[in-house]
Design a protein around this motif. Structure first.
Motif, PDB file in Angstrom:
ATOM      1  N   GLU A  99      -9.914   9.248   5.250  1.00 27.79           N
ATOM      2  CA  GLU A  99      -8.716   8.644   4.697  1.00 27.79           C
ATOM      3  C   GLU A  99      -9.049   7.355   3.963  1.00 27.79           C
ATOM      4  O   GLU A  99      -9.681   6.456   4.509  1.00 27.79           O
ATOM      5  CB  GLU A  99      -7.707   8.350   5.791  1.00 27.79           C
ATOM      6  CG  GLU A  99      -6.432   7.692   5.272  1.00 27.79           C
ATOM      7  CD  GLU A  99      -5.381   7.555   6.329  1.00 27.79           C
ATOM      8  OE1 GLU A  99      -5.678   7.851   7.500  1.00 27.79           O
ATOM      9  OE2 GLU A  99      -4.263   7.141   5.983  1.00 27.79           O
ATOM     10  N   PHE A 102      -5.231   2.348   0.409  1.00 29.43           N
ATOM     11  CA  PHE A 102      -5.117   1.700  -0.888  1.00 29.43           C
ATOM     12  C   PHE A 102      -4.421   0.353  -0.796  1.00 29.43           C
ATOM     13  O   PHE A 102      -3.496   0.163   0.013  1.00 29.43           O
ATOM     14  CB  PHE A 102      -4.332   2.595  -1.867  1.00 29.43           C
ATOM     15  CG  PHE A 102      -5.112   3.791  -2.343  1.00 29.43           C
ATOM     16  CD1 PHE A 102      -5.168   4.949  -1.593  1.00 29.43           C
ATOM     17  CD2 PHE A 102      -5.801   3.739  -3.547  1.00 29.43           C
ATOM     18  CE1 PHE A 102      -5.894   6.052  -2.032  1.00 29.43           C
ATOM     19  CE2 PHE A 102      -6.523   4.834  -3.984  1.00 29.43           C
ATOM     20  CZ  PHE A 102      -6.573   5.983  -3.224  1.00 29.43           C
ATOM     21  N   ARG A 107      -1.666  -5.119 -11.791  1.00 24.83           N
ATOM     22  CA  ARG A 107      -1.155  -4.596 -13.059  1.00 24.83           C
ATOM     23  C   ARG A 107      -1.669  -5.460 -14.200  1.00 24.83           C
ATOM     24  O   ARG A 107      -1.368  -6.639 -14.269  1.00 24.83           O
ATOM     25  CB  ARG A 107       0.371  -4.554 -13.032  1.00 24.83           C
ATOM     26  CG  ARG A 107       0.893  -3.411 -12.199  1.00 24.83           C
ATOM     27  CD  ARG A 107       2.261  -3.665 -11.600  1.00 24.83           C
ATOM     28  NE  ARG A 107       2.704  -2.537 -10.800  1.00 24.83           N
ATOM     29  CZ  ARG A 107       2.297  -2.267  -9.568  1.00 24.83           C
ATOM     30  NH1 ARG A 107       1.427  -3.047  -8.980  1.00 24.83           N
ATOM     31  NH2 ARG A 107       2.759  -1.220  -8.919  1.00 24.83           N
TER      32      ARG A 107
ATOM     33  N   TYR B  36      -2.441  13.342  -1.030  1.00 16.90           N
ATOM     34  CA  TYR B  36      -1.865  12.011  -0.955  1.00 16.90           C
ATOM     35  C   TYR B  36      -0.482  12.042  -1.596  1.00 16.90           C
ATOM     36  O   TYR B  36      -0.223  12.808  -2.517  1.00 16.90           O
ATOM     37  CB  TYR B  36      -2.738  11.000  -1.716  1.00 16.90           C
ATOM     38  CG  TYR B  36      -3.961  10.549  -0.965  1.00 16.90           C
ATOM     39  CD1 TYR B  36      -5.061  11.385  -0.824  1.00 16.90           C
ATOM     40  CD2 TYR B  36      -4.021   9.290  -0.392  1.00 16.90           C
ATOM     41  CE1 TYR B  36      -6.175  10.976  -0.123  1.00 16.90           C
ATOM     42  CE2 TYR B  36      -5.137   8.866   0.305  1.00 16.90           C
ATOM     43  CZ  TYR B  36      -6.216   9.713   0.437  1.00 16.90           C
ATOM     44  OH  TYR B  36      -7.324   9.304   1.128  1.00 16.90           O
ATOM     45  N   LYS B  38       2.579   9.641  -3.405  1.00 16.90           N
ATOM     46  CA  LYS B  38       2.751   8.365  -4.079  1.00 16.90           C
ATOM     47  C   LYS B  38       4.184   8.235  -4.574  1.00 16.90           C
ATOM     48  O   LYS B  38       4.638   9.027  -5.401  1.00 16.90           O
ATOM     49  CB  LYS B  38       1.765   8.259  -5.246  1.00 16.90           C
ATOM     50  CG  LYS B  38       1.810   6.926  -5.942  1.00 16.90           C
ATOM     51  CD  LYS B  38       0.931   6.898  -7.156  1.00 16.90           C
ATOM     52  CE  LYS B  38       1.093   5.577  -7.901  1.00 16.90           C
ATOM     53  NZ  LYS B  38       2.494   5.220  -8.195  1.00 16.90           N
ATOM     54  N   ASP B  41       5.792   2.910  -8.149  1.00 10.18           N
ATOM     55  CA  ASP B  41       5.452   1.505  -7.910  1.00 10.18           C
ATOM     56  C   ASP B  41       4.848   1.265  -6.529  1.00 10.18           C
ATOM     57  O   ASP B  41       4.817   0.128  -6.053  1.00 10.18           O
ATOM     58  CB  ASP B  41       6.672   0.594  -8.110  1.00 10.18           C
ATOM     59  CG  ASP B  41       7.175   0.633  -9.541  1.00 10.18           C
ATOM     60  OD1 ASP B  41       8.393   0.573  -9.758  1.00 10.18           O
ATOM     61  OD2 ASP B  41       6.319   0.760 -10.444  1.00 10.18           O
ATOM     62  N   ASN B  42       4.404   2.327  -5.879  1.00 10.37           N
ATOM     63  CA  ASN B  42       3.699   2.177  -4.607  1.00 10.37           C
ATOM     64  C   ASN B  42       2.312   2.785  -4.727  1.00 10.37           C
ATOM     65  O   ASN B  42       2.041   3.562  -5.637  1.00 10.37           O
ATOM     66  CB  ASN B  42       4.469   2.894  -3.491  1.00 10.37           C
ATOM     67  CG  ASN B  42       5.523   2.002  -2.898  1.00 10.37           C
ATOM     68  OD1 ASN B  42       6.227   1.302  -3.625  1.00 10.37           O
ATOM     69  ND2 ASN B  42       5.640   2.000  -1.600  1.00 10.37           N
ATOM     70  N   SER B  43       1.461   2.479  -3.794  1.00 12.15           N
ATOM     71  CA  SER B  43       0.119   3.036  -3.789  1.00 12.15           C
ATOM     72  C   SER B  43       0.098   4.372  -3.040  1.00 12.15           C
ATOM     73  O   SER B  43       0.971   4.627  -2.214  1.00 12.15           O
ATOM     74  CB  SER B  43      -0.841   2.061  -3.123  1.00 12.15           C
ATOM     75  OG  SER B  43      -0.912   0.865  -3.868  1.00 12.15           O
ATOM     76  N   PRO B  44      -0.880   5.223  -3.314  1.00  8.33           N
ATOM     77  CA  PRO B  44      -0.971   6.504  -2.603  1.00  8.33           C
ATOM     78  C   PRO B  44      -1.239   6.302  -1.111  1.00  8.33           C
ATOM     79  O   PRO B  44      -1.946   5.362  -0.718  1.00  8.33           O
ATOM     80  CB  PRO B  44      -2.170   7.192  -3.266  1.00  8.33           C
ATOM     81  CG  PRO B  44      -2.403   6.472  -4.543  1.00  8.33           C
ATOM     82  CD  PRO B  44      -1.945   5.079  -4.330  1.00  8.33           C
ATOM     83  N   LEU B  46      -2.248   8.751   2.496  1.00  8.14           N
ATOM     84  CA  LEU B  46      -2.712  10.071   2.914  1.00  8.14           C
ATOM     85  C   LEU B  46      -1.598  10.816   3.649  1.00  8.14           C
ATOM     86  O   LEU B  46      -0.963  10.290   4.560  1.00  8.14           O
ATOM     87  CB  LEU B  46      -3.921   9.925   3.840  1.00  8.14           C
ATOM     88  CG  LEU B  46      -4.477  11.242   4.366  1.00  8.14           C
ATOM     89  CD1 LEU B  46      -5.116  12.036   3.231  1.00  8.14           C
ATOM     90  CD2 LEU B  46      -5.499  10.994   5.480  1.00  8.14           C
ATOM     91  N   LEU B  89      -0.903  13.856  -5.037  1.00  3.27           N
ATOM     92  CA  LEU B  89      -2.262  13.879  -5.583  1.00  3.27           C
ATOM     93  C   LEU B  89      -3.157  14.664  -4.637  1.00  3.27           C
ATOM     94  O   LEU B  89      -3.213  14.349  -3.435  1.00  3.27           O
ATOM     95  CB  LEU B  89      -2.814  12.459  -5.701  1.00  3.27           C
ATOM     96  CG  LEU B  89      -2.076  11.517  -6.650  1.00  3.27           C
ATOM     97  CD1 LEU B  89      -2.303  10.072  -6.249  1.00  3.27           C
ATOM     98  CD2 LEU B  89      -2.578  11.730  -8.059  1.00  3.27           C
ATOM     99  N   PHE B 104     -10.008  12.888  -7.460  1.00  6.12           N
ATOM    100  CA  PHE B 104      -8.561  13.088  -7.400  1.00  6.12           C
ATOM    101  C   PHE B 104      -8.088  13.934  -8.576  1.00  6.12           C
ATOM    102  O   PHE B 104      -8.623  13.839  -9.684  1.00  6.12           O
ATOM    103  CB  PHE B 104      -7.839  11.740  -7.458  1.00  6.12           C
ATOM    104  CG  PHE B 104      -7.841  10.980  -6.172  1.00  6.12           C
ATOM    105  CD1 PHE B 104      -8.905  10.148  -5.849  1.00  6.12           C
ATOM    106  CD2 PHE B 104      -6.788  11.082  -5.285  1.00  6.12           C
ATOM    107  CE1 PHE B 104      -8.916   9.442  -4.660  1.00  6.12           C
ATOM    108  CE2 PHE B 104      -6.784  10.380  -4.096  1.00  6.12           C
ATOM    109  CZ  PHE B 104      -7.854   9.560  -3.776  1.00  6.12           C
TER     110      PHE B 104
END
Lengths: 111, 114
Positions: A99, A102, A107, B36, B38, B41-44, B46, B89, B104
């Motif tokens: 896993e 992130f 940006r 994953y 997502k 505006d957020n991160s991936p 698991l 993803l 990915f």
């Protein structure tokens, strides 16, 4: 639990400028990654590092440098920002191929 | 070339239906497969992963099917709900050997309509 932080959250640069993005993790993970996220292109790996002072090129390393100063931190440098470039850079960490956690992303906008 | 491919960039499913997301991979040395999720505006994060020693893994409403000979894996979401609306993803990698990177796919947007 742990957390990954990325600084800055927003980065505005000028064409040709060298820009540095930073990432910190307190999971005590060995491996850290830098990805670039563009709309319609998914996540593309720029650099990764499997231990302190290690550096491995990803698919998109040209135009970037990286540095794994210590186990908990991994920085990425855009060597020469391209005009009108807009992207989100994501840092992640993991134990081997497992896993990946992130960070919230940086940006980038280049004027 | 791209090592992991999601051929359908978007999918719309009615609430309560089954969502099926597909992923193909190139490298037959891959032995770790993951999905994953997502939000905008957020991160991936698991969702579920599976290793190559099994063909299927279930976790609640989620099931991953792995077809090693066809170099294909899929994610099935039963009783799909509006909150399942997100980009999914797929990712694959190799646990053994040097390096520990994942490849990915480009992502597929799932929309679950009420």
């Amino acid at each position: 639990g742990g957390i990954i932080t990325q600084t800055p959250k927003f980065l505005i640069g000028q064409e040709g400028q060298k820009l540095t993005l930073k990432c910190q993790q307190n999971f005590n993970h060995d491996t850290m990654y830098w990805y670039r996220q563009d709309s319609g292109k998914g996540l593309r790996l720029i650099y990764y590092s499997i231990t302190e002072n290690d550096l491995q090129k990803g698919d998109l390393s040209e135009g970037y440098d990286a540095s794994r100063e210590k186990k908990s931190s991994f920085s990425l440098t855009v060597t020469s920002a391209q005009k009108n470039e807009m992207a989100v850079f994501l840092c992640a960490s993991s134990i081997w191929v497992a896993e990946q956690f992130f960070g919230p992303g940086t940006r980038l906008t280049v004027l | 070339g791209q090592q992991v491919k999601q051929s359908s960039p978007s999918l719309t499913v009615q609430e309560g239906g089954i969502s099926i997301l597909n992923c193909d991979y190139e490298n037959d040395m891959f032995d770790y497969f993951a999905w994953y999720k997502k939000y905008p505006d957020n991160s991936p994060t698991l969702l579920i992963s599976v290793r190559s020693n099994v063909d299927k893994r279930e976790d609640g409403r989620l099931t991953v099917f792995l077809n090693k000979s066809g170099k294909h894996f899929s994610l099935h979401i039963t009783a799909s709900q509006p909150e399942d609306t997100a980009v999914y993803l797929c990712a694959a990698g190799r646990e053994q050997g040097t390096g520990s990177k994942l490849s990915f796919g480009k992502g597929a947007k799932l929309t679950v309509s009420p």
